[in-house]
Enzyme design. Structure first.
Site, mmCIF file in Angstrom:
data_model
loop_
_atom_site.group_PDB
_atom_site.id
_atom_site.type_symbol
_atom_site.label_atom_id
_atom_site.label_comp_id
_atom_site.label_asym_id
_atom_site.label_seq_id
_atom_site.Cartn_x
_atom_site.Cartn_y
_atom_site.Cartn_z
ATOM 1 N N LYS A 112 0.821 -1.216 0.000
ATOM 2 C CA LYS A 112 0.000 0.000 0.000
ATOM 3 C C LYS A 112 0.850 1.259 0.000
ATOM 4 O O LYS A 112 0.469 2.273 -0.567
ATOM 5 C CB LYS A 112 -0.962 0.006 1.199
ATOM 6 C CG LYS A 112 -2.058 -1.032 1.045
ATOM 7 C CD LYS A 112 -3.224 -0.786 1.991
ATOM 8 C CE LYS A 112 -4.334 -1.800 1.719
ATOM 9 N NZ LYS A 112 -5.302 -1.887 2.787
ATOM 10 N N LYS A 194 -5.109 -11.251 -5.067
ATOM 11 C CA LYS A 194 -6.323 -11.543 -4.302
ATOM 12 C C LYS A 194 -7.455 -10.610 -4.740
ATOM 13 O O LYS A 194 -7.192 -9.493 -5.197
ATOM 14 C CB LYS A 194 -6.054 -11.407 -2.799
ATOM 15 C CG LYS A 194 -5.746 -10.002 -2.342
ATOM 16 C CD LYS A 194 -5.707 -9.877 -0.822
ATOM 17 C CE LYS A 194 -5.481 -8.419 -0.478
ATOM 18 N NZ LYS A 194 -5.457 -8.042 0.884
ATOM 19 N N LYS A 197 -10.997 -5.098 -2.142
ATOM 20 C CA LYS A 197 -11.918 -3.965 -2.141
ATOM 21 C C LYS A 197 -11.317 -2.763 -2.846
ATOM 22 O O LYS A 197 -12.014 -1.926 -3.383
ATOM 23 C CB LYS A 197 -12.209 -3.540 -0.694
ATOM 24 C CG LYS A 197 -13.225 -4.386 0.020
ATOM 25 C CD LYS A 197 -13.510 -3.782 1.399
ATOM 26 C CE LYS A 197 -13.158 -4.779 2.479
ATOM 27 N NZ LYS A 197 -13.053 -4.227 3.808
HETATM 28 P P1 TYM Z 1 -10.469 -6.509 5.585
HETATM 29 O O1 TYM Z 1 -11.538 -5.531 5.915
HETATM 30 O O2 TYM Z 1 -9.537 -6.182 4.491
HETATM 31 O O3 TYM Z 1 -11.104 -7.906 5.258
HETATM 32 C C1 TYM Z 1 -12.045 -8.554 6.110
HETATM 33 C C2 TYM Z 1 -11.758 -10.058 6.130
HETATM 34 O O4 TYM Z 1 -11.838 -10.589 4.804
HETATM 35 C C3 TYM Z 1 -10.666 -11.344 4.528
HETATM 36 N N1 TYM Z 1 -10.367 -11.240 3.082
HETATM 37 C C4 TYM Z 1 -10.300 -12.270 2.237
HETATM 38 N N2 TYM Z 1 -10.468 -13.597 2.414
HETATM 39 C C5 TYM Z 1 -10.344 -14.392 1.327
HETATM 40 N N3 TYM Z 1 -10.071 -13.930 0.083
HETATM 41 C C6 TYM Z 1 -9.893 -12.605 -0.146
HETATM 42 N N4 TYM Z 1 -9.637 -12.166 -1.375
HETATM 43 C C7 TYM Z 1 -10.000 -11.716 0.962
HETATM 44 N N5 TYM Z 1 -9.897 -10.370 1.092
HETATM 45 C C8 TYM Z 1 -10.114 -10.098 2.387
HETATM 46 C C9 TYM Z 1 -9.579 -10.709 5.369
HETATM 47 O O5 TYM Z 1 -8.502 -11.600 5.601
HETATM 48 C C10 TYM Z 1 -10.327 -10.384 6.637
HETATM 49 O O6 TYM Z 1 -10.388 -11.508 7.488
HETATM 50 N N6 TYM Z 1 -6.949 -5.781 9.090
HETATM 51 C C11 TYM Z 1 -8.236 -6.411 8.814
HETATM 52 C C12 TYM Z 1 -9.310 -5.974 9.772
HETATM 53 C C13 TYM Z 1 -8.958 -6.089 11.221
HETATM 54 C C14 TYM Z 1 -8.930 -7.286 11.973
HETATM 55 C C15 TYM Z 1 -8.582 -6.896 13.304
HETATM 56 C C16 TYM Z 1 -9.165 -8.621 11.675
HETATM 57 C C17 TYM Z 1 -8.624 -5.061 12.045
HETATM 58 N N7 TYM Z 1 -8.408 -5.554 13.294
HETATM 59 C C18 TYM Z 1 -8.449 -7.808 14.310
HETATM 60 C C19 TYM Z 1 -9.041 -9.549 12.706
HETATM 61 C C20 TYM Z 1 -8.676 -9.145 14.004
HETATM 62 C C21 TYM Z 1 -8.690 -6.034 7.411
HETATM 63 O O7 TYM Z 1 -8.290 -5.022 6.882
HETATM 64 O O8 TYM Z 1 -9.629 -6.859 6.901
#
Ligand code: TYM
Length: 326
Positions: A112, A194, A197
């Site tokens: 990023k 992957k 979003k």
């Molecule tokens: P975020 O908002 O990007 O994504 C939410 C969840 O979706 C999963 N994910 C995917 N799984 C499979 N294939 C994909 N292409 C894919 N894209 C996203 C992510 O792994 C995630 O589980 N940093 C985290 C949010 C967060 C968090 C936390 C998670 C903040 N604090 C504490 C767990 C515990 C994030 O940006 O997820």
């Protein structure tokens, strides 16, 4: 005592089927057997510029998505990160024991930040510290996430172990829960990347709110690899990805999927895959409109109260061990 789960997603843009299959689907399944907290991590979203009105709207919309996907406020605590000030407070404390080198090694920061460290926001670098605070505040045992969060979780464990070593046993060390299938759903246009979003091209992702026509069009446009057999094959990432999506939305075994498509080609596979995804999303899409703002706001308010009560105990313990309070 049930073991505890914590997980969250950012209210940034629309959720896609990768988020659903990699994370949300498991959150719903796990809430019966665990004491679960599911968070809308709005403080994470501001590591990149956000329009304030959109962020506000996206926060409520994501709560609606959680509810429509099957998260149940009578079993799980559903809340917004900024409603529990202990997240930001613990993040500061943990940032004082996290090493710069550790944060600079995070692949998501490198992706990023695009190597432009002069201009990149500091929040993008310290983001994993806030994520560690999210998890550690609740003495979490298990964190269900997709593959892309694995490195952040390893860092969280390292930070917790360091704190426990220096100040005595304070934090439970969390384990990641990464599903065998679906942990990294790929872009429909580039199976090496992957589904994301932040992808500029919406045709690479199936969003949870996409209508039937859009879903069919996107799958028809999805890239394929050489060869025609509809089988799981590591050397053919495009079909591997599409068949994984099919498997997860139909709840079939891998063998059942392969047998089902034996002798068939993409011409038959793609429309059938689209139909399966449309059917999978239908109940979700019907439900998602039924939660009005007031109802959602009340659920989040109650969730935040419960979360604050747990978080306050941990933060008090941390402060007292460090000599911040007596
Ligand atoms: P975020 O908002 O990007 O994504 C939410 C969840 O979706 C999963 N994910 C995917 N799984 C499979 N294939 C994909 N292409 C894919 N894209 C996203 C992510 O792994 C995630 O589980 N940093 C985290 C949010 C967060 C968090 C936390 C998670 C903040 N604090 C504490 C767990 C515990 C994030 O940006 O997820």
């Amino acid at each position: 005592m049930k073991k505890r789960i914590f997980s969250g997603a950012q209210p940034t843009g629309k959720l896609h089927i990768g988020n659903y299959l990699g994370a949300l689907k498991n959150w719903v399944a796990l809430q019966d057997d665990y004491d679960a907290l599911y968070c809308i991590v709005n403080l994470h979203s501001i590591t990149l510029p956000q329009n304030p009105d959109e962020l506000r709207r996206n926060t409520l919309d994501l709560a609606r998505v959680y509810l429509a996907a099957g998260l149940d406020p009578s079993r799980s605590i559903i809340f917004v990160q900024s409603d529990v000030p202990q997240h930001a407070e613990l993040a500061w404390v943990l940032s004082c024991i996290t090493r710069l080198g550790e944060l600079e090694r995070m692949t998501q920061f490198k992706d990023k930040g695009k190597g432009n460290t002069e201009r990149v926001g500091v929040g993008l670098l310290t983001y994993p510290v806030l994520m560690a605070a999210d998890i550690l505040l609740y003495q979490t045992d298990l964190v269900p996430v997709g593959q892309d969060q694995k490195q952040h979780l390893e860092l969280c464990r390292d930070i917790a172990e360091r704190f426990n070593r220096d100040f005595g046993e304070t934090f439970r060390i969390p384990d990641p829960y990464i599903p065998k299938a679906g942990a990294s759903i790929k872009s429909l246009l580039d199976p090496e990347r992957k589904m994301s979003k932040s992808d500029e091209n919406a045709n690479g992702s199936i969003f949870l709110t996409d209508d039937a026509d859009t879903i069919l069009k996107k799958f028809k446009r999805a890239v394929t690899d050489s060869g025609t057999a509809i089988t799981f094959d590591e050397s053919r990432p495009a079909i591997n990805n599409l068949l994984t999506i099919y498997q997860l939305v139909t709840d079939k075994t891998a063998e059942e999927c392969v047998v089902h498509f034996e002798g068939k080609g993409y011409g038959q596979f793609k429309p059938e895959l689209a139909e399966a995804v449309i059917e999978f999303l239908r109940p979700f899409q019907e439900k998602v409109q039924h939660f009005d703002d007031e109802h959602v706001t009340n659920i989040l308010k109650e969730g935040a109260e419960k979360a604050r009560a747990i978080a306050a105990v941990t933060l008090q313990d941390v402060y007292s061990r460090m000599g911040i309070t007596r």
